[in-house]
Design an enzyme around this catalytic site. Sequence first.
Site, PDB file in Angstrom:
ATOM      1  N   ILE A  75      55.553  14.158  -0.446  1.00 58.21           N
ATOM      2  CA  ILE A  75      54.120  13.869  -0.496  1.00 58.21           C
ATOM      3  C   ILE A  75      53.685  13.821  -1.956  1.00 58.21           C
ATOM      4  O   ILE A  75      54.128  14.638  -2.778  1.00 58.21           O
ATOM      5  CB  ILE A  75      53.318  14.938   0.272  1.00 58.21           C
ATOM      6  CG1 ILE A  75      53.673  14.890   1.760  1.00 58.21           C
ATOM      7  CG2 ILE A  75      51.825  14.739   0.096  1.00 58.21           C
ATOM      8  CD1 ILE A  75      52.968  15.939   2.584  1.00 58.21           C
TER       9      ILE A  75
ATOM     10  N   LYS B 275      50.228  24.482   1.506  1.00 56.67           N
ATOM     11  CA  LYS B 275      51.496  23.959   0.962  1.00 56.67           C
ATOM     12  C   LYS B 275      52.422  25.148   0.709  1.00 56.67           C
ATOM     13  O   LYS B 275      52.276  25.866  -0.274  1.00 56.67           O
ATOM     14  CB  LYS B 275      51.266  23.184  -0.333  1.00 56.67           C
ATOM     15  CG  LYS B 275      52.526  22.497  -0.854  1.00 56.67           C
ATOM     16  CD  LYS B 275      52.235  21.690  -2.103  1.00 56.67           C
ATOM     17  CE  LYS B 275      53.467  20.925  -2.557  1.00 56.67           C
ATOM     18  NZ  LYS B 275      54.587  21.814  -2.917  1.00 56.67           N
TER      19      LYS B 275
ATOM     20  N   CYS C 220      54.835  63.459 -22.632  1.00 55.37           N
ATOM     21  CA  CYS C 220      54.806  64.914 -22.805  1.00 55.37           C
ATOM     22  C   CYS C 220      55.922  65.457 -23.688  1.00 55.37           C
ATOM     23  O   CYS C 220      55.915  66.657 -24.004  1.00 55.37           O
ATOM     24  CB  CYS C 220      54.864  65.599 -21.442  1.00 55.37           C
ATOM     25  SG  CYS C 220      56.484  65.503 -20.628  1.00 55.37           S
TER      26      CYS C 220
ATOM     27  N   TYR D  80      63.102  45.678  24.947  1.00 52.11           N
ATOM     28  CA  TYR D  80      63.702  44.411  24.509  1.00 52.11           C
ATOM     29  C   TYR D  80      65.214  44.589  24.328  1.00 52.11           C
ATOM     30  O   TYR D  80      66.006  43.751  24.761  1.00 52.11           O
ATOM     31  CB  TYR D  80      63.057  43.958  23.199  1.00 52.11           C
ATOM     32  CG  TYR D  80      63.531  42.595  22.727  1.00 52.11           C
ATOM     33  CD1 TYR D  80      62.818  41.440  23.049  1.00 52.11           C
ATOM     34  CD2 TYR D  80      64.677  42.466  21.965  1.00 52.11           C
ATOM     35  CE1 TYR D  80      63.250  40.190  22.625  1.00 52.11           C
ATOM     36  CE2 TYR D  80      65.122  41.225  21.539  1.00 52.11           C
ATOM     37  CZ  TYR D  80      64.403  40.089  21.868  1.00 52.11           C
ATOM     38  OH  TYR D  80      64.841  38.856  21.446  1.00 52.11           O
ATOM     39  N   ASP D  81      65.593  45.698  23.693  1.00 49.21           N
ATOM     40  CA  ASP D  81      67.022  45.969  23.487  1.00 49.21           C
ATOM     41  C   ASP D  81      67.757  46.078  24.813  1.00 49.21           C
ATOM     42  O   ASP D  81      68.899  45.623  24.952  1.00 49.21           O
ATOM     43  CB  ASP D  81      67.210  47.266  22.687  1.00 49.21           C
ATOM     44  CG  ASP D  81      66.695  47.147  21.267  1.00 49.21           C
ATOM     45  OD1 ASP D  81      66.519  46.006  20.799  1.00 49.21           O
ATOM     46  OD2 ASP D  81      66.459  48.183  20.628  1.00 49.21           O
TER      47      ASP D  81
END
Length: 705
Positions: free
Chosen positions: A86, A124, A420, A39-40
């Site tokens: 909503i 949501k 301790c 990809y690079d």
Amino acid sequence: MTLDLTDPARRAAELRAQLQHHAHRYYVLDDPQIPDAEYDRLFAELQAIEAAAPGLRSADSPTQRVGGQALAGFAPVRHAVAMLSIRTETDTQPSGAIAFDVRLRRELELAADAPAISYAAELKFDGLAINLRYESGVLVQAATRGDGQTGEDVTQNIRTIKAIPLRLNDPQPPAVLEVRGEVYLRRDDFERMNERQRALGAKTFVNPRNAAAGAVRQLDPAVAAQRPLSFFAYGLGEVRGWDQPETHSATLSALAGLGLPVCADRALSAGADGLIAFHQAMGARRDALPFDIDGVVYKVDKLALQRQLGFVSREPRWAVAHKYPAQEQMTLLTGIEIQVGRTGKLTPVAKLAPVFVGGTTVSNATLHNLFELRRKGVRVGDQVVVRRAGDVIPEVVGRVPGQRPGYVANFRMPAACPVCGSAVLRERGGMDHRCSGGLFCPAQRKQAILHFAGRRAMDIEGLGDKLVEQLVDNGLVASLPELYALALAKLAGLDRMGQRSAQNLLDGLDKSRQTTLPRFLYALGMRQVGEATAKDLARHFGSLERLQEASVEQLQAVSDVGPVVAQSIRSFFAQPHNLEVIRGLIAAGIVWPQTDAAAPVCALPLAGMTLAVTGSLPTLSRDAAKALIEAAGGKVAGSVSKKTSYVVAGSDAGAKLDKARELGLTVLDEAGLIALLRTPPAPPTPPTPPTPATDPTEPSTHDRS
């Protein structure tokens, strides 16, 4: 890079199409088809073509995701179709879904025996609503909801979100397609961001939603690009020149087909019973989701019925958000206690008046460290905001101003470990306080045993996580020396052990008694002391006794040991508990070859040199080559730089060899390394880097991580 520029316009179009396809596979489908390196390479090729022919750059090019100057402010955007909110059903019980279904059946004048309404049920998301405007398939604008009629132009920042296509996957795209959706942050990305902020001593983000909203409203797109935002589409705005399907669920599927990310956690539900089932199923999965939600959304699926139902008070009658219990709540901070982790880190923990948050009752929450506690300004007696999302440990977000009853002293970290009693230390410039009794502290016991038994430490075969858990939890091992007193009968009685496995472990323990001083030092698990430092210490001091008695100044005379490391070593040997454990290990029969005096470092063949090893050598393994180099006083680096003295290269050598040649470094094969060890030349002078070409081209990398 060799470019085929016989038809650069054609090649640029091909590359844009390929990169868009692979970005969709990677960011949306989580199913990459090519390695990142390929990809690079494609990305770099497109960059080079566009640099050579700037006229070929286009708005939908992946190279143009991050660009432009920082803005003075955001321009207003008038929405062609209002972005309405909503209605929220605050009743978190199933009755909320029943009430919605009853209301719609009444609005539609449906008889009691009429078929159930078909609903599209979705999540949501807890993020920021965005409107994406595509014209002829190309993203031309992105705007926030604002007041529903007018939002803000945040196009530069939205273009940095790699999951959002810059061009729709449609050979005949609509003239106009506005896509509504949510910008959000995944929980793992959010946690990584906050870890980076803490490491830098910078302000942490309160929650994923605030971090996402802040990123979208950054005036500088380069800053926004540093936050790994994601996006889900869930609806439409203005549409021209597109045959929209007849249902909402089919519309979402069509958007997915255009390359837009659409959440897979959605369903068609019949009537109230279907909505209740979806609400409960998603509620059970809420903590396991990779992102935050605060409820689910029900929408009538048929668009014709949506139009028939219409709107009331600027809200659609045909949709409702059904919430879950809140993930942030207020409560009283009743105290602060210290928790000691497996690695010795001391974490202040808030003791809270029990509060129901994120679906569970919370009475403890992390405060991370003293600096984070002070930054948030919380003290005992404060009213605080507590957050719990998913698997994230509950944390105190901050205090509620004006609620403190009176003067309360600041919390201070203890000087001694509460488990301790060993001294508590904080490294210079560090954020964390740690217990220095790593070999003795019960809180660190399991981690200390696992490190001690590791392959590069005492190399005790068969002593893994599950067995260590059993040994400690059953009271068979309370400290490292007790490993060497284990009896066959008790070991064989442990889960999944038996006589043979138990005898193999005892044989491994017996074999580990014969070791080396560097391995023993590394096995002790001293803070800041890795393998290389352990070898340097052993080589410099020659004996454990001389090392134990060394002052901070004497320790700093060791190669690569600075003030922080020296103080850490000195503090370790200053703890009586640690010395007691060391004496117990030696009494258990652990021995190593003794030397009369420390080896004079200047007399070692590779003293002061740094080497890098790459590729496969004919007879030496990588570890064997490293051991030879270090025994001769050299350092083995994981990368190549101008400070590297030599590069040892075998077959299939990679980028290190290329870098060595670029810098003009001396490259050795295995025979050359052996010759160097036998008859060392004077250390070579670091070469002058080669003069760059008249018109250098530095290929850029496109990081998809």
